[in-house]
Design an enzyme around this catalytic site. Structure first.
Site, PDB file in Angstrom:
ATOM      1  N   THR A 165       0.816  -1.217   0.000  1.00  0.00           N
ATOM      2  CA  THR A 165       0.000   0.000   0.000  1.00  0.00           C
ATOM      3  C   THR A 165       0.842   1.256   0.000  1.00  0.00           C
ATOM      4  O   THR A 165       0.474   2.260  -0.610  1.00  0.00           O
ATOM      5  CB  THR A 165      -0.917  -0.005   1.239  1.00  0.00           C
ATOM      6  OG1 THR A 165      -1.839  -1.072   1.109  1.00  0.00           O
ATOM      7  CG2 THR A 165      -1.683   1.304   1.391  1.00  0.00           C
TER       8      THR A 165
ATOM      9  N   TYR B  41      -8.000   0.842  -3.411  1.00  0.00           N
ATOM     10  CA  TYR B  41      -6.869   1.338  -4.208  1.00  0.00           C
ATOM     11  C   TYR B  41      -6.152   0.123  -4.762  1.00  0.00           C
ATOM     12  O   TYR B  41      -6.469  -1.026  -4.426  1.00  0.00           O
ATOM     13  CB  TYR B  41      -5.896   2.150  -3.333  1.00  0.00           C
ATOM     14  CG  TYR B  41      -5.428   1.361  -2.144  1.00  0.00           C
ATOM     15  CD1 TYR B  41      -6.117   1.438  -0.924  1.00  0.00           C
ATOM     16  CD2 TYR B  41      -4.356   0.478  -2.228  1.00  0.00           C
ATOM     17  CE1 TYR B  41      -5.737   0.669   0.164  1.00  0.00           C
ATOM     18  CE2 TYR B  41      -3.967  -0.288  -1.151  1.00  0.00           C
ATOM     19  CZ  TYR B  41      -4.663  -0.197   0.045  1.00  0.00           C
ATOM     20  OH  TYR B  41      -4.288  -0.963   1.128  1.00  0.00           O
TER      21      TYR B  41
ATOM     22  N   SER C  99       1.820  -7.674  -0.518  1.00  0.00           N
ATOM     23  CA  SER C  99       2.600  -8.630   0.288  1.00  0.00           C
ATOM     24  C   SER C  99       1.859  -9.925   0.596  1.00  0.00           C
ATOM     25  O   SER C  99       2.476 -10.912   1.003  1.00  0.00           O
ATOM     26  CB  SER C  99       3.053  -7.984   1.590  1.00  0.00           C
ATOM     27  OG  SER C  99       1.968  -7.811   2.481  1.00  0.00           O
TER      28      SER C  99
ATOM     29  N   THR D 281       1.493  -4.345   4.169  1.00  0.00           N
ATOM     30  CA  THR D 281       1.266  -4.564   5.607  1.00  0.00           C
ATOM     31  C   THR D 281       0.750  -5.971   5.897  1.00  0.00           C
ATOM     32  O   THR D 281       0.878  -6.452   7.006  1.00  0.00           O
ATOM     33  CB  THR D 281       0.243  -3.551   6.140  1.00  0.00           C
ATOM     34  OG1 THR D 281      -0.979  -3.709   5.412  1.00  0.00           O
ATOM     35  CG2 THR D 281       0.760  -2.135   6.010  1.00  0.00           C
ATOM     36  N   ASP D 282       0.166  -6.640   4.894  1.00  0.00           N
ATOM     37  CA  ASP D 282      -0.479  -7.930   5.170  1.00  0.00           C
ATOM     38  C   ASP D 282       0.476  -8.970   5.730  1.00  0.00           C
ATOM     39  O   ASP D 282       0.127  -9.689   6.662  1.00  0.00           O
ATOM     40  CB  ASP D 282      -1.137  -8.492   3.898  1.00  0.00           C
ATOM     41  CG  ASP D 282      -2.401  -7.738   3.553  1.00  0.00           C
ATOM     42  OD1 ASP D 282      -3.113  -8.159   2.627  1.00  0.00           O
ATOM     43  OD2 ASP D 282      -2.667  -6.714   4.213  1.00  0.00           O
TER      44      ASP D 282
ATOM     45  N   LYS E 119       0.050  -7.231  12.771  1.00  0.00           N
ATOM     46  CA  LYS E 119      -1.036  -6.383  12.242  1.00  0.00           C
ATOM     47  C   LYS E 119      -2.326  -6.803  12.948  1.00  0.00           C
ATOM     48  O   LYS E 119      -2.857  -7.879  12.720  1.00  0.00           O
ATOM     49  CB  LYS E 119      -1.164  -6.552  10.734  1.00  0.00           C
ATOM     50  CG  LYS E 119      -2.220  -5.635  10.087  1.00  0.00           C
ATOM     51  CD  LYS E 119      -2.219  -5.771   8.581  1.00  0.00           C
ATOM     52  CE  LYS E 119      -3.236  -4.853   7.913  1.00  0.00           C
ATOM     53  NZ  LYS E 119      -3.215  -5.001   6.419  1.00  0.00           N
TER      54      LYS E 119
ATOM     55  N   GLU F 244      -2.603 -27.624  27.888  1.00  0.00           N
ATOM     56  CA  GLU F 244      -3.816 -28.159  27.229  1.00  0.00           C
ATOM     57  C   GLU F 244      -3.588 -29.559  26.660  1.00  0.00           C
ATOM     58  O   GLU F 244      -4.513 -30.332  26.486  1.00  0.00           O
ATOM     59  CB  GLU F 244      -4.232 -27.217  26.086  1.00  0.00           C
ATOM     60  CG  GLU F 244      -4.878 -25.935  26.550  1.00  0.00           C
ATOM     61  CD  GLU F 244      -6.270 -26.172  27.142  1.00  0.00           C
ATOM     62  OE1 GLU F 244      -6.768 -25.295  27.862  1.00  0.00           O
ATOM     63  OE2 GLU F 244      -6.839 -27.261  26.898  1.00  0.00           O
TER      64      GLU F 244
HETATM   65  N1  DAS Z   1      -2.483  -5.855   0.102  1.00  0.00           N
HETATM   66  C1  DAS Z   1      -1.771  -5.210   1.169  1.00  0.00           C
HETATM   67  C2  DAS Z   1      -0.311  -5.625   1.127  1.00  0.00           C
HETATM   68  O1  DAS Z   1       0.344  -5.435   0.114  1.00  0.00           O
HETATM   69  C3  DAS Z   1      -1.800  -3.740   1.083  1.00  0.00           C
HETATM   70  C4  DAS Z   1      -1.040  -3.145   2.221  1.00  0.00           C
HETATM   71  O2  DAS Z   1      -1.669  -2.960   3.241  1.00  0.00           O
HETATM   72  O3  DAS Z   1       0.158  -2.897   2.112  1.00  0.00           O
HETATM   73  O4  DAS Z   1       0.141  -6.100   2.150  1.00  0.00           O
END
Ligand code: DAS
Length: 357
Positions: free
Chosen positions: A41, A55, A88, A121-122, A194, A314
């Site tokens: 992103t 986007y 990602s 970020t994923d 995240k 557990e």
């Molecule tokens: N699809 C997500 C990624 O590329 C977009 C982001 O949040 O960066 O990880």
């Protein structure tokens, strides 16, 4: 003949420019930071400024990312490299290894003081944890992303990138392992995850951030407790591929087919993202024990975000010859298990590794 006052003014001007030149000459050289871009992103673009969540990721090249934050030049000598241009969620083990090798090579370059990796970020947490385990350098490596594309109102990527470069150029960042700079915070690449999928304060660490970056300065409040980078037994320069490890997500009314599918996929280990403290449904225990007997490693993690899985609580892990993932969430347990399996298939050794990293 120069008048006396004109002569004095000329001498003063010469002296002033000389001191200014001296000051510039004496100013500490700015740190040399390489920005290694992979997409996400932070390189995203939306149709309108109102599109903060709709986007296309991985569109803007690294040189435009750098040009979009001219203030970077105030804090570092920056140059960019485009490693990949992907969202990602599409990272693979091959991409992780390729990226790791490039980061490692850059840390060995005497003309590089710090590295920033821009990333989606994923799966940012998987990459930052992986680099934390395999990069043998105490030079700062800082992973950064953004939750909004640069085309959106109140986009977070510019300041995140500026902060990441500040952290990568800061001598105080050395020796703290791979770091993640998001939302003014500096997190350990090991601990961060995240937590929210649509806000700019998406990233947290259950044990807290290591520090903050504010207005071009870093502020530190704690150090990582687990082994990393220079203290790691894993070295990307000796790794060319990662063994397959897959995750099965625990819930009510599980299908045992899921576990068989992992084995059929050729995985060397299964991460059971159990309910609660890594719990396993009573109708699934024999299946996991049978898979263990056939050589598949069984690692109990938890689908619950915080806390850690207690060994022999557990489930009788000693008796079943299973491993617990400690406080690592399933996606990080998958990364560590893959690396550990490049070294050993002894469960006692695997468990040691999960305690120490
Ligand atoms: N699809 C997500 C990624 O590329 C977009 C982001 O949040 O960066 O990880």
């Amino acid at each position: 003949m120069l008048s006396r006052s004109l002569f004095v003014r000329c001498m003063a001007a010469i002296a002033l420019s000389a001191s200014a030149a001296l000051a510039v000459a004496q100013a500490p050289a700015k740190p040399r930071v390489v920005i290694l871009a992979t997409g996400g992103t932070i390189a995203g673009a939306g149709a309108t400024a109102a599109n903060s969540a709709t986007y296309q990721a991985a569109k803007v090249p690294v040189d435009k990312l750098i040009a979009g934050v001219p203030e970077l030049a105030d804090v570092a000598q920056v140059r960019g490299e485009q490693a990949f241009q992907i969202a990602s969620e599409s990272f693979t083990n091959d991409k992780l290894v390729t990226l790791g090798k490039r980061v490692s090579a850059l840390t060995k370059d005497p003309n590089v003081d710090g590295i920033v990796v821009t990333h989606g970020t994923d799966t940012l947490e998987e990459t930052s944890f992986f680099l934390n385990l395999v990069i043998h350098s105490d030079k700062p490596v800082v992973v950064v992303g953004s939750m909004r594309p640069g085309t959106a109102m109140s986009a977070d990527g510019m300041l995140n990138l500026y902060n990441a470069v500040v952290v990568a150029g800061s001598p105080q960042s050395r020796g703290k392992g791979v770091l993640v700079a998001m939302n003014d915070e500096i997190h350990s690449g090991r601990d961060v995850t995240k937590r929210i999928n649509i806000k700019t304060n998406a990233f947290t660490s259950q044990w807290g951030p290591l520090g903050m970056a504010v207005e071009g300065q870093t502020y530190w409040f704690r150090h990582p407790a687990k082994r990393h980078t220079m203290g790691s037994e894993f070295d990307i320069d000796t790794i060319d591929a990662l063994p397959e490890v897959q995750i099965v997500y625990g819930s009510g009314n599980m299908s045992l087919e899921l576990y068989d599918a992992v084995q059929r996929s050729g995985a060397k280990a299964i991460v059971h993202a159990g309910t609660g403290n890594g719990s396993v449904a009573n109708y699934a225990v024999d299946k996991l024990r049978a898979l263990r007997a056939q050589g598949l490693q069984v690692i109990r993690s938890s689908r619950v975000g915080d806390g850690f899985v207690l060994r022999n609580s557990e489930q009788p892990d000693d008796k079943y010859d299973w491993v617990v993932a400690h406080d690592l969430n399933p996606q990080k347990a998958k990364i560590l298990a893959a690396l550990a399996l490049t070294k050993t298939s002894d469960t006692k050794e695997l468990q040691r590794i999960f305690w120490q990293y």
